[in-house]
Write a protein that holds these residues in place. Structure first.
Motif, short mmCIF file in Angstrom:
data_model
loop_
_atom_site.label_atom_id
_atom_site.label_comp_id
_atom_site.label_asym_id
_atom_site.label_seq_id
_atom_site.Cartn_x
_atom_site.Cartn_y
_atom_site.Cartn_z
N ASP A 59 52.79 30.27 75.87
CA ASP A 59 51.55 29.50 75.98
C ASP A 59 50.53 30.19 76.90
OD1 ASP A 59 53.02 29.19 78.27
OD2 ASP A 59 52.63 27.03 78.48
N ALA A 60 50.53 31.52 76.89
CA ALA A 60 49.58 32.27 77.72
C ALA A 60 48.15 31.82 77.42
CB ALA A 60 49.72 33.77 77.46
N TRP A 61 47.38 31.55 78.45
CA TRP A 61 46.02 31.04 78.24
C TRP A 61 45.16 32.04 77.49
CZ3 TRP A 61 41.57 33.40 79.80
CH2 TRP A 61 41.65 34.36 80.81
N GLN A 62 45.43 33.35 77.69
CA GLN A 62 44.65 34.37 77.00
C GLN A 62 44.84 34.29 75.48
OE1 GLN A 62 46.81 34.90 79.56
NE2 GLN A 62 46.11 36.55 80.92
N LYS A 63 46.08 34.01 75.08
CA LYS A 63 46.37 33.88 73.65
C LYS A 63 45.59 32.71 73.06
CE LYS A 63 50.26 33.24 70.47
NZ LYS A 63 51.74 33.08 70.37
N THR A 64 45.56 31.61 73.79
CA THR A 64 44.79 30.44 73.33
C THR A 64 43.31 30.76 73.26
OG1 THR A 64 46.41 28.95 74.34
CG2 THR A 64 44.25 28.03 73.83
N TYR A 65 42.81 31.51 74.22
CA TYR A 65 41.39 31.86 74.26
C TYR A 65 41.00 32.67 73.02
CZ TYR A 65 36.91 33.65 75.86
OH TYR A 65 35.58 33.97 75.94
N VAL A 66 41.80 33.69 72.70
CA VAL A 66 41.50 34.54 71.54
C VAL A 66 41.59 33.74 70.25
CG1 VAL A 66 42.26 36.55 70.22
CG2 VAL A 66 42.19 36.66 72.73
N ARG A 67 42.59 32.88 70.14
CA ARG A 67 42.72 32.03 68.95
C ARG A 67 41.51 31.13 68.79
NH1 ARG A 67 46.97 27.92 69.99
NH2 ARG A 67 45.15 26.88 70.90
N ASP A 68 41.10 30.50 69.89
CA ASP A 68 39.94 29.61 69.83
C ASP A 68 38.67 30.38 69.46
OD1 ASP A 68 41.58 27.56 70.53
OD2 ASP A 68 40.83 27.36 72.60
#
Length: 477
Positions: free
Chosen positions: A189-198
């Motif tokens: 659940d790395a925040w960076q992964k969420t950021y790129v997905r969003d």
């Protein structure tokens, strides 16, 4: 191509990519190396030598050339005590830096962010520095926040640092070694992964100034691309400057570069200089406006207008340059110098249009030089990197001038973003070191001179077409 040579074809790439919905701009090292900070290899070399892992730059280069750079930097980290690491990285990043200013790419990204509606642009960087925040502070009155631990947006113009921050006060959540990358990749659940997905779920993701070597960004983009809606693209701006190769070498690489990036789901856009990426970003908000004309056509229009009025403008400009020479003699404290104006022609070259010490009789005989960061002429370099430059001339040749000072000249185009379309150079009688140590004496006057030429050249365009850039039937994207 350079900024005045961005073609219809290049600019058409950005239509229908999702930028009309939302744009995320992600900057890499190329944005900061032009501000004087080290690139990846130089940073690692400094750390390797400082830690005693290698004895010199040659040994560091051998390691970097033959291995994954992420594991090479582990050797440097192992050579320091754990409590020293953050401070050593900070020292290596800022070693020799006495002052810092945002690059043209930083400034273009900041301007794009503040010109739009709230929330239509997101900003991210792979760099440790806060130069993008500095650029934002110059144009935005509200708070600018570096974000290192969340995909959320705590302010109007947050800058998300996917690999952490190293600034004057310390280091925060730095991702630098292979171990660092493996740890963040192992976090589901790395925040960076969420950021790129969003980013891709909302619109276009445009990557500039990076060679895309970071394994975490590759994995996150690969996963995000599978979930992205149709028409939402990830585009990577690939500047020849970032590869440090010649024009001919870059041409030989072109087919392979295009194929490899498309194979991993990204749309490659091949450019010459990092400053070209800055101009691309300036253009984004204008692409879908009626009558939009690509930079190359605007430069061609500027050149044609001057060529068609050659005799009158040659005389007018020479007289102005003579007066400019007298002004700059006082500012630079020299008895003689010569100011020259160069114009981009939209064909990849810069034309020596007028000088204060001569009058040209025919435009066909004017000297042309290449534009670009590695141009053999300082005028071409200044336009290519969009920065003021000063350098010594080759002492092996008998020359009247010992050094040259150069500045790009930005030209305003009606209903279009401004664009660097010309350059001013000053031939000087003394070595560059003399003038580099006294910039406070002359830099403001030189900037005023560039602004005056910007207005003068812009007025010629207005006189030539009554303020409207002509649309050419074959050229409008």
């Amino acid at each position: 191509m350079s900024a005045p040579d961005l073609s219809v074809e290049v600019m058409s790439t950005f239509r229908g990519c999702g930028a009309e919905n939302h744009t995320t701009l992600l900057l890499g090292a190329g944005a900061s190396t032009t501000s004087g900070l080290p690139g990846w290899d130089e940073l690692v070399t400094r750390l390797l030598i400082g830690s005693g892992a290698v004895v010199d730059e040659q040994a560091a280069a051998l390691l970097l050339d033959r291995q994954d750079p992420l594991i090479v930097v582990e050797a440097a980290k192992a050579g320091f005590e754990s409590r020293q690491w953050d401070s050593k990285v900070r020292a290596a990043l800022y070693s020799g830096v006495t002052s810092l200013s945002s690059s043209p790419l930083h400034r273009a990204v900041a301007a794009h962010a503040v010109q739009g509606d709230p929330g239509d642009t997101s900003l991210a960087t792979l760099n440790f520095d806060t130069l993008l925040e500095d650029a934002l502070r110059e144009v935005a009155a509200d708070e600018v926040t570096p974000v290192v631990d969340s995909h959320e947006s705590p302010s109007d113009h947050p800058v998300h640092h996917l690999h952490g921050v190293i600034d004057a006060t310390g280091s925060f959540d730095v991702i630098l070694t292979l171990t660092d990358f493996l740890e963040v990749l192992a976090t589901p659940d790395a925040w960076q992964k969420t950021y790129v997905r969003d980013a891709l779920s909302r619109g276009a993701l445009i990557i500039a100034g990076t060679s895309y070597r970071d394994p975490d960004v590759r994995q996150w983009l690969h996963a995000a691309g599978k979930e992205a809606p149709d028409g939402h693209a990830a585009l990577v701006l690939l500047a020849r400057q970032g590869f440090a190769v010649s024009r001919s070498q870059f041409e030989e690489m072109e087919t392979a570069l295009v194929r490899q990036w498309r194979a991993v789901g990204l749309t490659p856009v091949l450019l010459q200089d990092h400053a070209d990426a800055a101009q691309v970003i300036r253009e984004l908000r204008y692409l879908d406006r009626p009558g939009y004309v690509a930079p190359q056509q605007r430069a061609e229009r500027l050149w044609r207008t001057h060529r068609d009025r050659f005799e009158s403008l040659q005389n007018e400009y020479v007289e102005a340059l003579k007066a400019d020479s007298r002004r700059m003699q006082a500012a630079l404290d020299v008895d003689e110098l010569n100011v020259t104006l160069w114009l981009a022609d939209g064909a990849g070259t810069l034309v020596r249009w007028a000088s204060g010490d001569r009058i040209h009789l025919d435009h066909d005989g004017l000297r042309t030089v290449e534009i670009g960061f590695d141009s053999p002429w300082i005028a071409g370099q200044a336009l290519g990197v969009d920065s003021v430059l000063i350098q010594d001339l080759d002492a092996s040749h008998t020359r009247r001038w010992k050094s040259v000072l150069a500045t790009p000249v930005v030209v305003e185009y009606a209903d279009h973003p401004p664009m660097t379309s010309a350059a001013l150079t000053i031939g000087l009688p003394d070595p560059a070191a003399r003038f580099e140590s006294s910039t406070v004496m002359w830099q403001d006057e030189f900037f005023r001179l560039a602004n005056e030429w910007s207005a003068r050249i812009g007025s010629v365009l207005i006189d030539g077409d009554s303020g409207n850039i002509e649309r050419r039937e074959s050229g409008t994207p």
